[in-house]
Write a protein that holds these residues in place. Structure first.
Motif: not given
Length: 505
Positions: A352-353, A355-356, A359-360
């Motif tokens: 996971l970055t 940014a991800e 978002e999560l």
């Protein structure tokens, strides 16, 4: 009613000599690793109201709290030499005996009516206590209250120590546990917050030392053999025998301290095993108290100490990694290059970055108090995603028991205060799934987490002491055994120093 000296009271008196002296010496060891007292939760350098060290704080360069240790002599603290983990072991073992002893003693006081020896039943007792103090200052012996074994001043002072000072020291000691303080958050704040509680605990230590300083000369003033015989035989009919036995007991206490100090310095792991037998059965119960501390946004501003930039003053307790990989991530501002790996004993390994992760997380944040094992605190607003949510995505396989978090940091390479080795921690699944166990990527709504505070991504364990909230997080691995990793104690500090993986106290 006979208010003499029953056997259980005499046993408690001797056991307390042992427990309290061990508590004082091990408490000094703990205090010595962060020898400063504050009123504010932010513990900003230069704002302490008291300090017990000759070290001066650096004014123009970054330094970690690890460099603020004061190594007290083994003749004073237990075990001395700045061994915080071992000092904590002795403190918690002595706490176990001291609290157990006090509870039994308190119940017996109520059940037998012996509480009357400590609780005044007339306001005249206070006036008489003043007259008794004047009598002592004139080197004359005040008389006991009618029907009592103590004079009025003794009754009030013993009553204060047993019925006020002891409950207070137990309460303030308990609320230095991150698990207790962050679970019963309203009580923590009602008591004035972590640093006020810590200062009050220190005053309790001063109270016990002051009591001993006054109590011991008074024993000699009343007659050493006569008084000590009461505490051994229950009467003073044979003062030589009673006084001799008591003296032998005091010598035994001194021998216990000498043996405990030398044994600890020679074989810390043996002390650790003894601690695990005595303390773990009750400290493991604290896993049932998940953190639920929620400070307001206004609490992180540091207005009480005049801070303009709280994030800048959020203490750092380690030095950032110096690998080319980490420095390259830092140079590129992390956002596009950092990838968190989640794998091991899971159905769906993933990467996971930031940014991800953002978002999560869907805007999730928590404003909590950082509990450093040395004693400093800071309040921070952490934005991130719970480990529990990540585990739901990854799907731990049946039999998964623990989660291991690994840092970019190699302790010996990056931080000269420590020996070499990868910085890692592990949590049992129950701790990983606590609602405030968080993978954080933002601090105080001011963007990325600074490198000194563990950026770009770090772990937050709000029920545990601070060093287990691993900084500079590289990867997460779910395992079915943690005891086969490196030295098998569950973390870098557990492997190389003397810290229990259960850091809920």
């Amino acid at each position: 009613m006979d208010l003499g000296f029953p056997w259980w009271l005499r046993v408690e008196h001797f056991l307390n000599i042992i427990f309290i002296t061990f508590l004082v010496r091990s408490g000094l060891e703990i205090l010595g690793t962060y020898p400063k007292l504050y009123r504010s939760q932010h513990t900003v350098p230069g704002t302490s109201w008291a300090q017990f060290t000759v070290q001066e704080e650096a004014k123009h360069k970054y330094y970690t709290v690890g460099g603020e240790y004061s190594d007290y002599s083994p003749r004073i603290s237990l075990p001395g030499r700045g061994l915080l983990g071992l000092g904590r072991y002795w403190h918690f073992m002595a706490v176990t005996g001291f609290v157990t002893c006090w509870i039994i003693y308190f119940v017996l006081l109520l059940a037998t009516g012996q509480w009357r020896r400590y609780v005044p039943t007339s306001w005249d007792t206070f006036a008489q206590a003043w007259q008794d103090m004047l009598a002592y200052l004139a080197f004359t012996m005040p008389q006991p209250v009618d029907g009592m074994v103590f004079n009025a001043l003794q009754q009030l002072s013993y009553g204060f120590v047993i019925l006020v000072l002891t409950p207070l020291v137990i309460l303030t000691g308990a609320f230095q546990s991150p698990a207790i303080a962050n679970h019963f958050s309203r009580i923590t704040r009602a008591l004035g917050g972590r640093q006020v509680i810590r200062s009050t605990h220190f005053f309790c230590l001063v109270g016990y030392v002051a009591f001993f300083v006054i109590h011991v000369p008074l024993v000699f003033l009343h007659g050493y053999l006569h008084e000590t015989s009461k505490m051994v035989l229950g009467h003073s009919n044979n003062p030589v025998l009673g006084g001799s036995i008591f003296t032998i007991g005091l010598i035994l206490v001194v021998v216990l301290h000498v043996v405990a100090t030398r044994w600890t310095l020679a074989d810390g792991r043996a002390v650790e095993r003894l601690h695990n037998i005595i303390v773990r059965p009750w400290s493991n119960l604290l896993y049932k108290l998940p953190a639920r501390m929620h400070y307001d946004r206004s609490n992180i501003t540091g207005k009480d100490v005049g801070l303009a930039n709280t994030t800048h003053n959020f203490r750092g307790s380690g030095r950032p990694p110096e690998t080319e990989e980490y420095l390259a991530l830092m140079a590129n501002c992390y956002e596009d290059d950092y990838v968190l790996e989640i794998g091991g004993y899971v159905e769906r390994p993933m990467t996971l970055t930031i940014a991800e992760l953002r978002e999560l997380a869907s805007g999730h944040s928590q404003t909590t108090l950082h509990h450093c094992v040395q004693g400093f605190t800071s309040i921070g607003r952490w934005r991130g995603i719970t480990v529990s949510a990540l585990l739901e995505l990854a799907g731990p396989l049946p039999g998964a028991t623990d989660v291991v978090y690994t840092s970019f940091q190699n302790m010996g390479r990056d931080d000269a205060l420590y020996e070499g080795g990868t910085y890692y921690v592990s949590t049992p699944m129950v701790e990983a799934r606590m609602p405030q166990t968080l993978i954080a990527f933002e601090l105080n709504d001011e963007g990325e987490i600074p490198a000194k505070n563990g950026g770009p991504v770090r772990l937050r364990l709000e029920s545990s002491t601070g060093f287990r909230s691993l900084k500079w997080l590289d990867r997460i691995e779910v395992v079915n055994r943690y005891d086969i990793i490196l030295e098998g104690r569950g973390g870098y500090f557990e492997d190389t120093d003397f810290y229990d993986r259960n850091q809920l106290i």
